[in-house]
Scaffold this motif. Structure first.
Motif, mmCIF file in Angstrom:
data_model
loop_
_atom_site.group_PDB
_atom_site.id
_atom_site.type_symbol
_atom_site.label_atom_id
_atom_site.label_comp_id
_atom_site.label_asym_id
_atom_site.label_seq_id
_atom_site.Cartn_x
_atom_site.Cartn_y
_atom_site.Cartn_z
ATOM 1 N N TYR A 69 0.826 -1.206 0.000
ATOM 2 C CA TYR A 69 0.000 0.000 0.000
ATOM 3 C C TYR A 69 0.856 1.250 0.000
ATOM 4 N N GLY A 70 0.397 2.300 -0.670
ATOM 5 C CA GLY A 70 1.181 3.532 -0.754
ATOM 6 C C GLY A 70 0.464 4.799 -0.338
ATOM 7 N N GLY A 71 -0.757 4.667 0.198
ATOM 8 C CA GLY A 71 -1.433 5.849 0.741
ATOM 9 C C GLY A 71 -2.198 6.682 -0.281
ATOM 10 N N ASP A 72 -2.724 7.777 0.213
ATOM 11 C CA ASP A 72 -3.577 8.705 -0.538
ATOM 12 C C ASP A 72 -2.922 9.132 -1.856
ATOM 13 N N ASN A 115 -0.400 15.981 6.461
ATOM 14 C CA ASN A 115 -1.851 16.091 6.632
ATOM 15 C C ASN A 115 -2.619 15.257 5.608
ATOM 16 N N ARG A 116 -3.588 14.505 6.096
ATOM 17 C CA ARG A 116 -4.376 13.626 5.239
ATOM 18 C C ARG A 116 -5.862 13.755 5.569
ATOM 19 N N LYS A 117 -6.685 13.656 4.521
ATOM 20 C CA LYS A 117 -8.133 13.716 4.748
ATOM 21 C C LYS A 117 -8.643 12.403 5.314
ATOM 22 N N SER A 118 -8.031 11.293 4.913
ATOM 23 C CA SER A 118 -8.438 9.957 5.367
ATOM 24 C C SER A 118 -9.954 9.775 5.254
ATOM 25 N N LEU A 119 -10.437 9.846 4.019
ATOM 26 C CA LEU A 119 -11.878 9.840 3.773
ATOM 27 C C LEU A 119 -12.528 8.519 4.172
ATOM 28 N N HIS A 153 -12.091 6.414 -1.862
ATOM 29 C CA HIS A 153 -10.740 6.889 -1.568
ATOM 30 C C HIS A 153 -9.830 6.483 -2.711
ATOM 31 N N ARG A 186 -11.101 2.836 -3.980
ATOM 32 C CA ARG A 186 -11.638 1.829 -3.061
ATOM 33 C C ARG A 186 -12.499 2.505 -2.004
ATOM 34 N N LEU A 241 -5.884 16.867 9.302
ATOM 35 C CA LEU A 241 -4.997 16.537 10.416
ATOM 36 C C LEU A 241 -3.927 15.527 9.996
ATOM 37 N N ASN A 288 -5.893 2.362 4.600
ATOM 38 C CA ASN A 288 -6.949 3.137 5.265
ATOM 39 C C ASN A 288 -8.221 2.315 5.377
#
Lengths: 90, 418
Positions: free
Chosen positions: A19-22, A45-49, A53, A71, B252, B302
């Motif tokens: 996995y590589g993130g947003d 900073n990440r939204k982490s929806l 996503h 996803r 954040l 996530n």
């Protein structure tokens, strides 16, 4: 188990990917005045929806290409996958 | 409030235990509160308790979307420790250890605190050196730490794999004898009962839908059970932090990830310590019921699913069997998952925000449960005095832009790097 359709290799199991993130995060442009806030947004900073996503995955135990995956973070449903340089319309 | 004691137990036995008071009430939300805590988990309940007890602020509401104790405080592996190297984490956690030791008496509720000790196993010379360094740092901060060699570890946990030809031989370990476990649900219920008795309203099944911010100041919140006026709001919502932050137009340094845990079928007592595997990420202890309680890595992407995926579970249990081969004979009883507020440096945030009257408590990563009392205590101080306490001064929100990260293990969201 997630099944991810690699745009190069086809449908493969999650075990082959890392996995590589947003994927919506853009690096600040080079040769431009960049504020601390811009760096902050890029690095930390990440939204982490919750829900749809767009994220990066690497087909590590396969073709080793980075890809984008759309996803759902609550249901894990995968809507679509793209090559890393493909523009994804929202 | 009825005191829980042997006398009251006997007295109530005569009426078949049908006349006990409710442990906490089920109030309808009032129009206005001095402080509103969002999130009825361990940290939220503890915050409300210390607001009332230490700062005499009792016009407090806890707003919980589900039921209290239904989130991570009921989903963790109950480990309590303060074996940290960095001052910020060490002093904060050791302050918490003191609150843990007094908690059952303080809350008049048996939280079954069991200081059985934790052993972090080392599997190389380099790791032994690193543990010696961490142990020394701990002792400088007044925390008990003992460096064990291979034979000393074998005496304490002979069931671990000490054979010669294993991939990750046990070289030794670092033990914190005063660490341990506690009954996690009792912690939530104990705090809830005391907070309620001092006048805190615990409002369950109430979802926060928005915030009223006027000229940079909190004026109230909107919920599924009506609007509530307040000048101070504390966010204690762990894995849901980003969802509420979005309603406040805040982004954040937090990502929400899924962490699994599992228990085996109950067996006779075999393991009287908490043990962690040093060549991966796996931790184990045995509950009072006899179940082996185990956990390990994040699922790795996530997630808000609150339930895990099998590849990670398999990976974690492979580490467990490498460390203690007898585990392979046990049947799995239950597995579950919780959603973690993973901060970017692996350390928490307890701070004020750029919005007046909005306070933030998040980023607990793998270690939220053991921080419950210290987090509640310092967060209550931060809210009541409108300034951070020296114990949580390092847990600032702006440390990411100023570069004052607390990279205890560097284990934040990016597990794929480690």
């Amino acid at each position: 188990m997630l099944y991810i359709k690699c745009p190069y290799c086809g449908m493969r199991s999650q075990n082959e990917f890392s996995y590589g993130g947003d994927a919506s995060i853009k690096r600040p442009e080079l040769n431009k005045e960049i504020s601390n806030e811009e760096w902050d947004n890029f690095v930390y900073n990440r939204k982490s929806l919750r829900g749809k996503h767009l994220e990066l995955w690497q087909h590590l135990s396969g073709c080793r290409q980075w890809i984008k995956v759309e996803r759902d973070t609550a249901t894990h449903e995968i809507f679509n996958t793209y090559k890393a340089d493909e523009e994804v319309s929202k | 409030m009825q005191k829980y004691s042997i006398f009251n137990l006997v007295k109530n036995a005569f009426s078949n235990h049908e006349n006990w008071d409710l442990a906490w009430k089920d109030p309808t939300p009032k129009e206005e509160y001095d402080v509103v805590i969002i999130g009825g988990g361990g940290h939220g309940l503890a915050t409300a308790y210390y607001l009332a007890k230490e700062h005499n602020i009792t016009k407090v509401a806890i707003i919980e979307k589900g039921w209290i104790g239904g989130g991570n405080v009921g989903r963790n592996t109950t480990i309590i420790r303060s074996n940290y190297m960095h001052d910020e984490n060490a002093l904060f956690s050791e302050f918490g250890m003191d609150l843990w030791r007094k908690m059952s008496q303080d809350l008049n509720y048996n939280v079954m605190f069991s200081p059985r000790g934790i052993i972090n196993l080392a599997h190389s010379d380099a790791q032994m050196n690193a543990y010696a360094r961490r142990g020394n740092s701990m002792r400088l901060n007044g925390i008990d730490a003992i460096l064990l060699n291979r034979e000393q570890v074998r005496e304490i946990i002979p069931m671990a794999d000490f054979s010669e030809n294993v991939r990750f031989p046990i070289f030794g370990g670092l033990m914190q004898p005063s660490a341990g476990t506690a009954r996690h649900d009792a912690v939530a219920w104990g705090y809830a009962r005391q907070a309620d008795s001092m006048g805190v309203d615990i409002i369950q099944n109430c979802e926060v839908t928005g915030f009223d911010v006027i000229a940079g100041k909190i004026n109230g919140i909107r919920t599924s059970r009506g609007n509530i006026k307040t000048k101070k709001v504390g966010l204690c919502v762990a894995g849901s932090t980003n969802i509420l932050a979005e309603k406040l137009n805040m982004t954040l340094p937090i990502e929400t990830h899924l962490l699994q845990a599992c228990v085996s079928e109950p067996v006779k007592p075999i393991l009287d310590r908490v043990v962690t595997f040093g060549a991966g990420h796996f931790y184990i202890s045995q509950s009072d019921k006899g179940e082996m309680v185990m956990g390990g890595d994040l699922d790795g992407y996530n997630s808000y699913a609150q339930r895990g995926n099998l590849p990670t579970l398999q990976h974690v249990l492979t580490e467990g069997i490498a460390m203690m081969p007898f585990l392979s004979k046990l049947k799995m009883l239950r597995t579950w998952g919780g959603i973690m507020d993973m901060s970017m440096d692996g350390s928490p945030i307890i701070d004020k925000t750029h919005i007046d009257g909005l306070y933030l408590n998040c980023g607990w990563c793998y270690g939220g449960f053991k921080a419950t009392p210290a987090s509640g205590w310092t967060f209550a101080h931060t809210i009541a005095q409108d300034r951070v306490h020296e114990l949580n001064a390092g847990y600032s929100l702006n440390r990411f832009s100023t570069g004052h990260l607390i990279d205890e293990k560097g284990l934040g969201t990016k597990t794929w790097i480690s």
